[in-house]
Design a protein around this motif. Structure first.
Motif, PDB file in Angstrom:
ATOM      1  N   MET A 104      -3.746 -14.287   7.639  1.00 14.92           N
ATOM      2  CA  MET A 104      -2.591 -13.762   6.924  1.00 14.92           C
ATOM      3  C   MET A 104      -2.993 -13.110   5.611  1.00 14.92           C
ATOM      4  N   ALA A 105      -3.987 -13.701   4.937  1.00 10.89           N
ATOM      5  CA  ALA A 105      -4.430 -13.139   3.658  1.00 10.89           C
ATOM      6  C   ALA A 105      -5.010 -11.741   3.847  1.00 10.89           C
ATOM      7  N   LYS A 106      -5.604 -11.480   5.010  1.00 13.31           N
ATOM      8  CA  LYS A 106      -6.198 -10.173   5.264  1.00 13.31           C
ATOM      9  C   LYS A 106      -5.162  -9.104   5.602  1.00 13.31           C
ATOM     10  N   THR A 107      -3.929  -9.537   5.890  1.00  8.68           N
ATOM     11  CA  THR A 107      -2.912  -8.557   6.277  1.00  8.68           C
ATOM     12  C   THR A 107      -2.225  -7.913   5.078  1.00  8.68           C
ATOM     13  N   ILE A 108      -2.345  -8.500   3.910  1.00 15.83           N
ATOM     14  CA  ILE A 108      -1.633  -7.951   2.747  1.00 15.83           C
ATOM     15  C   ILE A 108      -2.384  -6.737   2.192  1.00 15.83           C
ATOM     16  N   THR A 109      -1.631  -5.736   1.774  1.00 17.56           N
ATOM     17  CA  THR A 109      -2.223  -4.523   1.225  1.00 17.56           C
ATOM     18  C   THR A 109      -1.504  -4.129  -0.061  1.00 17.56           C
ATOM     19  N   VAL A 110      -2.234  -3.468  -0.943  1.00 16.47           N
ATOM     20  CA  VAL A 110      -1.667  -2.886  -2.156  1.00 16.47           C
ATOM     21  C   VAL A 110      -2.033  -1.405  -2.125  1.00 16.47           C
ATOM     22  N   GLU A 111      -1.034  -0.541  -1.889  1.00 21.60           N
ATOM     23  CA  GLU A 111      -1.292   0.875  -1.659  1.00 21.60           C
ATOM     24  C   GLU A 111      -0.578   1.736  -2.693  1.00 21.60           C
ATOM     25  N   TYR A 112      -1.244   2.824  -3.065  1.00 22.62           N
ATOM     26  CA  TYR A 112      -0.616   3.809  -3.950  1.00 22.62           C
ATOM     27  C   TYR A 112       0.474   4.526  -3.178  1.00 22.62           C
ATOM     28  N   GLN A 113       1.656   4.664  -3.794  1.00 19.67           N
ATOM     29  CA  GLN A 113       2.790   5.298  -3.135  1.00 19.67           C
ATOM     30  C   GLN A 113       3.247   6.514  -3.928  1.00 19.67           C
ATOM     31  N   THR A 114       3.704   7.520  -3.180  1.00 20.58           N
ATOM     32  CA  THR A 114       4.298   8.696  -3.805  1.00 20.58           C
ATOM     33  C   THR A 114       5.804   8.542  -3.784  1.00 20.58           C
ATOM     34  N   PRO A 115       6.471   8.571  -4.938  1.00 17.48           N
ATOM     35  CA  PRO A 115       7.927   8.422  -4.950  1.00 17.48           C
ATOM     36  C   PRO A 115       8.619   9.565  -4.218  1.00 17.48           C
ATOM     37  N   LEU A 116       9.837   9.338  -3.772  1.00 14.09           N
ATOM     38  CA  LEU A 116      10.600  10.313  -3.012  1.00 14.09           C
ATOM     39  C   LEU A 116      11.747  10.875  -3.851  1.00 14.09           C
ATOM     40  N   ILE A 117      12.347  11.920  -3.332  1.00 13.50           N
ATOM     41  CA  ILE A 117      13.396  12.588  -4.109  1.00 13.50           C
ATOM     42  C   ILE A 117      14.703  11.830  -4.104  1.00 13.50           C
ATOM     43  N   ASP A 118      15.026  11.157  -2.993  1.00  9.44           N
ATOM     44  CA  ASP A 118      16.352  10.560  -2.851  1.00  9.44           C
ATOM     45  C   ASP A 118      16.284   9.058  -3.021  1.00  9.44           C
ATOM     46  N   PRO A 119      16.806   8.502  -4.100  1.00 11.71           N
ATOM     47  CA  PRO A 119      16.727   7.059  -4.324  1.00 11.71           C
ATOM     48  C   PRO A 119      17.634   6.264  -3.397  1.00 11.71           C
ATOM     49  N   ASP A 120      18.512   6.921  -2.662  1.00 14.10           N
ATOM     50  CA  ASP A 120      19.441   6.196  -1.797  1.00 14.10           C
ATOM     51  C   ASP A 120      18.933   6.061  -0.365  1.00 14.10           C
ATOM     52  N   VAL A 121      17.798   6.662  -0.072  1.00 17.61           N
ATOM     53  CA  VAL A 121      17.285   6.614   1.296  1.00 17.61           C
ATOM     54  C   VAL A 121      16.514   5.318   1.504  1.00 17.61           C
ATOM     55  N   ALA A 122      16.744   4.639   2.658  1.00 18.59           N
ATOM     56  CA  ALA A 122      16.077   3.373   2.945  1.00 18.59           C
ATOM     57  C   ALA A 122      14.597   3.582   3.184  1.00 18.59           C
ATOM     58  N   ASP A 123      13.812   2.530   2.979  1.00 15.55           N
ATOM     59  CA  ASP A 123      12.366   2.609   3.128  1.00 15.55           C
ATOM     60  C   ASP A 123      11.962   3.075   4.524  1.00 15.55           C
ATOM     61  N   SER A 124      12.713   2.640   5.554  1.00 18.22           N
ATOM     62  CA  SER A 124      12.347   2.963   6.916  1.00 18.22           C
ATOM     63  C   SER A 124      12.420   4.459   7.198  1.00 18.22           C
ATOM     64  N   SER A 125      13.102   5.238   6.302  1.00 17.69           N
ATOM     65  CA  SER A 125      13.254   6.672   6.529  1.00 17.69           C
ATOM     66  C   SER A 125      12.425   7.491   5.560  1.00 17.69           C
ATOM     67  N   ARG A 126      11.478   6.893   4.862  1.00 12.77           N
ATOM     68  CA  ARG A 126      10.774   7.601   3.791  1.00 12.77           C
ATOM     69  C   ARG A 126      10.056   8.853   4.282  1.00 12.77           C
ATOM     70  N   GLU A 127       9.438   8.763   5.474  1.00 14.35           N
ATOM     71  CA  GLU A 127       8.631   9.893   5.900  1.00 14.35           C
ATOM     72  C   GLU A 127       9.475  11.130   6.210  1.00 14.35           C
TER      73      GLU A 127
END
Length: 588
Positions: free
Chosen positions: A431-454
């Motif tokens: 389980m410890a190997k599954t955690i990640t810390v990744e750099y993210q690029t913010p999106l334009i619409d703050p109301d869009v759910a995470d599942s639709s980011r792409e």
């Protein structure tokens, strides 16, 4: 497609009430409507299981180092209460092969009184465990551990039956440790009895052939009856229940407390704990098997309380530890049982058998019962599961072999504890190997759910802001992964003016992880970096608050985009205010 709010199906996540957790399945079945057809089905299933349990209960008791009647007392009293009070519709309780090693060791060390006291105390422990709702946690025993200790018990039972199977005559008592036992048995091979070996082989052959060609027939009972008739007709010189134990009584004994003293209680306490642990594991495994065969769900904590009550009363009537038995429970399901009355009927039929046919039990040859247990031991070793776990991964193979070898050569309880600890450590590492810390690029619409980011276009003004950095933590954030995440945060916490940590992909966070975030927050505050945490669930936010991660040192937002816009807006306001101050007339 999104479901309209007014058409969403409500889901009740409320914690079950006490009545829902501890109402016996017998009451549930009766409430649902229990007719004559179901009653007839349960009677047939109960009779079928009783025919299987009759020779098996006596054989297990003898292997435990006690008289065969104590096995019947356990199946009658303990089995009845397990079915009547339990949380499984189909559970059949009684003496189990898994207890043979522990019971035999307890009898050798503390005598019959010590065994009865340990059984009674284990029953109290199980009742307490049930009402403390520990049944849920006992089900977390890893699969390789259950396969390993079951296989280990099978090996121990097999070696314990070699003396009667071969009709050996030993010069002294049979040792307990398996290596010493095998050495003594090997030295006694010249004393083997051809008659005993013949009866044992005939018993095994009948059971195996009946299972293959006539699976609906009671193979074990048929084998014992045929072996008994064969020994009687040919006058074979073999030990019988009558010659060793003097037969079995025709009635249940009056209930009585075992001798109690503080010193005796302290002496048998380790055995009582081992009985309770093994009984809980065995009974819940059996209930899970029944669930898998029927599609039903058992109540684990109710089942533990029932197992505890059954052990208390089994001890009062002179029995050995009782638990749910997988083979007899599966037989009960296959025989068409509809509910707990089948298990209660099985105990009643056993009582009738004892009342009516007790004198005939004296003619049962011990090699035949040894043959029954040899088959039981063979069936306990899950060969395909053992081989599959060996091939699956090094971690599972390590847990399996450690549990198996410790069970066989050391101690059953030690095998379970070490196997569970190894399994837990391997799981934590995975389980410890599954955690990640990744750099993210913010999106334009703050109301869009995470599942639709792409699917959302990038906002260049957010992408190119050099003073704001967004990192997303993904996976279970707990003590096993805290050091990994902490190392990453230490490197990035003082590099920008603002740091946003997105927790939307973190399902769980423990106190160690919260303390890690608290340390990063302190470091960021000291470096003048503003920390924003977004996407937290209420439970995670509450844990962070408890460990000091709270405003004004740390701000919380719904999404990284909203946090970025907030920071940019405030930065713009600050710049505007600074410009106005610089351009104003100081004399005004």
């Amino acid at each position: 497609m999104t479901t309209p709010a007014d058409k969403r199906i409500p889901v009740d996540f409320a914690e079950p009430s006490f009545a829902e957790l501890f109402t016996p399945k017998l009451i549930t079945v009766l409430r649902e409507g229990y007719g004559l057809t179901a009653f007839k089905s349960d009677l047939v299933a109960g009779l079928t299981v009783a025919i299987v349990a009759l020779p098996l209960s006596m054989a297990i008791a003898i292997a435990c180092g006690v008289t065969p009647d104590r096995g019947l007392y356990t199946a009658i009293v303990g089995g009845f209460l397990i079915s009547m009070l339990g949380g499984s519709r189909f559970q059949i309780g009684g003496p189990a092969g898994a207890f043979i090693v522990l019971v035999a060791t307890t009898v050798q060390r503390h005598g019959i009184d010590g065994l009865l006291l340990a059984t009674l105390i284990s029953g109290i422990f199980l009742v307490i465990a049930g009402f403390l709702r520990l049944g849920t946690y006992i089900k977390f025993i890893p699969y390789p551990v259950t396969v390993g200790f079951t296989a280990g018990i099978g090996i121990i039972i097999f070696t314990s039956q070699l003396k009667d199977f071969l009709g050996l005559t030993l010069s002294g008592p049979e040792p307990g440790p398996i290596l010493d036992k095998l050495e003594v048995l090997a030295a006694a091979v010249p004393t083997a009895s051809p008659a005993a070996l013949l009866l044992a082989v005939v018993t095994v052959a009948i059971i195996v052939l009946a299972k293959r060609w006539r699976p609906g027939w009671p193979g074990m009972l048929m084998a014992v009856v045929i072996a008994s008739l064969l020994a009687l007709a040919l006058g074979l010189p073999v030990e019988t229940i009558g010659s060793r134990f003097g037969g079995i009584p025709r009635t249940l004994p009056m209930p009585a407390l075992p001798s109690l003293s503080l010193e005796k209680i302290q002496a048998v306490l380790p055995s009582a704990l081992a009985f309770a642990l093994l009984g809980a594991i065995e009974s819940l495994l059996s209930a899970v098997v029944a669930d898998g065969m029927t599609g039903r769900r058992h109540r684990s904590n109710c089942e533990l309380a029932a197992q505890g009550t059954a052990n208390i009363f089994a001890a009062l009537f002179g029995g050995v530890p009782a638990t749910g038995t997988i083979a007899r429970t599966a037989t009960n399901v296959r025989a068409g049982a509809r509910g707990p009355i089948a298990g209660m009927a099985h105990s009643v039929f056993l009582l009738l058998f004892m009342l009516l046919a007790a004198p005939l039990a004296a003619y049962i040859p011990l090699p035949a019962l040894a043959g029954v247990l040899v088959v039981v031991a063979w069936n306990m070793i899950e060969k395909h599961a053992f081989a599959a776990l060996i091939r699956s991964s090094r971690g599972d193979a390590l847990v399996l072999l450690a549990t198996f070898l410790l069970t066989v050569f050391r101690d059953l309880t030690e095998g379970i504890v070490v196997g569970f600890a190894l399994g837990a450590m391997l799981f934590i590492n995975r389980m410890a190997k599954t955690i990640t810390v990744e750099y993210q690029t913010p999106l334009i619409d703050p109301d869009v759910a995470d599942s639709s980011r792409e699917r959302v276009p990038y906002d260049p003004s957010l992408v190119t802001d050099p003073d704001i950095v967004v990192y997303r933590i993904s996976g279970a954030f707990f003590f096993g992964a805290a050091s990994t995440v902490g190392a990453v945060l230490d490197r990035i916490a003082d590099q920008r003016k603002a740091l946003i940590l997105d927790f939307s992909a973190v399902p769980v966070l423990d106190s160690t992880a919260a303390n890690t975030i608290a340390g990063a927050a302190r470091k960021a505050h000291q470096a003048g970096v503003e920390l924003f945490i977004t996407g937290t669930s209420p439970a995670i936010r509450r844990t962070l608050f408890t460990h000091g991660v709270r405003p004004p040192q740390t701000r919380f937002g719904r999404t990284p985009e909203s946090a970025v816009r907030h920071l940019q807006a405030r930065s713009a306001d600050s710049t505007k205010d600074a410009g106005e101050t610089a351009g104003s007339d100081p004399r005004s």
